[in-house]
Design a protein around this motif. Structure first.
Motif, short mmCIF file in Angstrom:
data_model
loop_
_atom_site.label_atom_id
_atom_site.label_comp_id
_atom_site.label_asym_id
_atom_site.label_seq_id
_atom_site.Cartn_x
_atom_site.Cartn_y
_atom_site.Cartn_z
N LYS A 253 -5.71 1.23 -6.65
CA LYS A 253 -5.03 0.86 -7.20
C LYS A 253 -4.22 -0.53 -6.74
CE LYS A 253 -4.98 4.85 -4.93
NZ LYS A 253 -3.97 6.36 -5.57
N GLU A 254 -4.86 -1.50 -5.50
CA GLU A 254 -4.65 -3.01 -5.37
C GLU A 254 -3.60 -2.30 -4.48
OE1 GLU A 254 -4.57 -5.61 -6.18
OE2 GLU A 254 -6.55 -5.02 -7.51
N GLU A 255 -3.71 -0.90 -3.76
CA GLU A 255 -2.29 -1.13 -2.82
C GLU A 255 -2.70 -1.16 -1.65
OE1 GLU A 255 -1.12 3.77 -3.79
OE2 GLU A 255 -2.45 3.39 -2.47
N ILE A 256 -2.02 -1.96 -0.22
CA ILE A 256 -2.64 -2.65 1.16
C ILE A 256 -2.47 -1.85 2.07
CG2 ILE A 256 -2.62 -4.70 2.67
CD1 ILE A 256 -3.28 -4.67 -0.78
N PHE A 257 -3.42 -1.40 2.81
CA PHE A 257 -3.60 -0.70 3.87
C PHE A 257 -4.06 -1.54 5.29
CE2 PHE A 257 -6.60 1.04 1.12
CZ PHE A 257 -7.86 1.29 1.93
N ASN B 90 -12.85 8.06 1.38
CA ASN B 90 -13.78 8.85 -1.09
C ASN B 90 -13.24 7.71 -1.37
OD1 ASN B 90 -14.95 10.26 -1.45
ND2 ASN B 90 -13.38 11.88 -2.63
N GLU B 91 -12.85 7.21 -1.42
CA GLU B 91 -12.83 5.68 -2.62
C GLU B 91 -12.66 4.22 -2.37
OE1 GLU B 91 -8.52 4.93 -3.13
OE2 GLU B 91 -7.68 5.64 -0.84
N PRO B 92 -13.12 3.78 -3.29
CA PRO B 92 -13.88 2.22 -3.13
C PRO B 92 -12.64 1.11 -2.33
CG PRO B 92 -14.23 2.97 -4.72
CD PRO B 92 -13.16 4.21 -4.66
N VAL B 93 -12.83 0.35 -1.33
CA VAL B 93 -11.98 0.17 -0.47
C VAL B 93 -12.70 -1.79 0.07
CG1 VAL B 93 -11.13 -0.60 2.12
CG2 VAL B 93 -11.56 1.55 0.91
N HIS B 94 -11.41 -2.50 -0.32
CA HIS B 94 -12.60 -3.40 -0.41
C HIS B 94 -11.61 -4.30 1.03
CE1 HIS B 94 -13.66 -3.11 -4.36
NE2 HIS B 94 -12.86 -2.52 -4.55
N ILE B 95 -12.31 -5.54 1.40
CA ILE B 95 -11.95 -5.99 2.36
C ILE B 95 -11.13 -7.52 2.02
CG2 ILE B 95 -12.17 -7.25 4.78
CD1 ILE B 95 -14.04 -4.41 5.28
N ILE B 96 -9.95 -7.60 2.88
CA ILE B 96 -9.84 -8.60 2.34
C ILE B 96 -9.26 -9.06 3.35
CG2 ILE B 96 -7.16 -10.32 2.40
CD1 ILE B 96 -6.04 -7.43 1.04
N GLU B 97 -9.74 -9.41 4.52
CA GLU B 97 -9.60 -10.10 5.82
C GLU B 97 -9.32 -9.20 7.55
OE1 GLU B 97 -5.94 -12.64 6.57
OE2 GLU B 97 -4.77 -11.39 5.64
#
Length: 306
Positions: A69-73, A36-43
């Motif tokens: 929020k630039e949080e990485i997971f 329920n929030e925008p997510v962008h795949i880095i790799e």
């Protein structure tokens, strides 16, 4: 379904197509509707060197992603099988965490993991098609949630276990039996029925309509996909018969002995025999050992001995 709107199944697409960076938008959409929030795949983090067994790469997709929020997971997508499914979910999550912490780094570099598990079989009791859970530490007497002191950038902060421990999503595809009206429901409709609305606005499904059409596959991929569907049909047919036979035998044994163990043993034996029969038929259809491993969960030696 009109052949012009026939889309390949997600379980096949995630193995053969969605690992391409150009197709990340599809995976991003699924993760976005679940979190329920925008997510962008880095790799994608999975590599051949990470695999300790033949079927690892066919059942896991490890993703490094970030939110607005630039949080990485880390996100782990599993297409789990029926055998030992809870253990496999735990194994996959633990492996994702340990594989992606660099040697020599401190524990504070561990990223939170979201484990997304898509299953196409009867999981057990429960009426919902989506379940979500996480570890918590709750006071036995006070019922409060424990918070842990941690030091970040020289400042003492308080964190709850939920901020660190993995979150699990279990999508029970076969339990979805309704008209899709929300982005999440549209995704489940695609996972179960291969249907995507022409006017969909669900994140990721717009990209899926363009890139996952059956008719867009080249001849080799179309043949591989047809074989995949054929194998699933064989598997479902044989396992269905095995369950019925195992249940009948188990009930008969249970009545004769007056014990619940008879029913359980009958179901277990019928299920095991059914899986072995599935593998035998797959070999007769010249399916690769890797595909048989992925669909049955048998070990390589058992398949080689068939």
């Amino acid at each position: 379904m009109d052949v012009d709107n026939k889309y390949v199944r997600f379980d096949w697409a995630v193995k053969r197509m969605l690992r391409d960076k150009a197709n990340f938008g599809v995976l991003e959409g699924l993760i976005t509707v679940l979190l329920n929030e925008p997510v962008h795949i880095i790799e994608l983090l999975e590599s051949e060197g990470n695999q300790n067994s033949f079927d690892d790469k066919f059942n896991r997709v490890d993703i490094k992603a970030k939110n607005d929020k630039e949080e990485i997971f880390l996100v782990e997508v599993q297409l789990t099988r029926e055998l030992y499914y809870l253990e496999r979910i735990l194994y996959g999550t633990a492996k994702t965490i340990t594989e992606h912490i660099n040697l020599g780094k401190t524990y504070d570099s561990i990223k939170k993991v979201y484990s997304i598990n898509i299953i196409y079989f009867d999981l057990g009791k429960g009426s919902d098609y989506l379940y979500h859970g996480q570890n918590k530490f709750v006071g036995v007497h006070t019922h409060d949630t424990l918070k842990i002191s941690t030091k970040e950038n020289g400042v003492i902060k308080m964190k709850t276990p939920e901020e660190i421990f993995p979150e699990y999503f279990i999508i029970r595809v076969n339990e979805f039996n309704q008209v899709a009206s929300t982005p999440l429901e549209e995704w489940i409709d695609y996972l179960k029925n291969g249907h995507i609305k022409d006017d969909t606005t669900a994140p990721g499904l717009q990209e899926a309509r363009k890139k996952l059409q059956y008719l867009m596959l080249d001849k080799a991929d179309r043949h591989a996909y047809d074989e995949h569907i054929n194998a699933i049909m064989i598997q479902n047919d044989v396992l269905g018969n095995a369950r019925l036979e195992g249940l009948a035998e188990g009930r008969e044994a249970g009545r004769a002995e007056g014990r619940a163990e008879g029913r359980a043993e009958g179901r277990a034996e019928g299920r095991t025999e059914g899986i072995i029969e599935v593998a035998r038929k797959m070999k007769l259809h010249n399916m690769s050992t890797e595909d048989i491993l992925q669909l049955t969960g048998l070990d390589p030696k058992t398949i080689a001995d068939l």
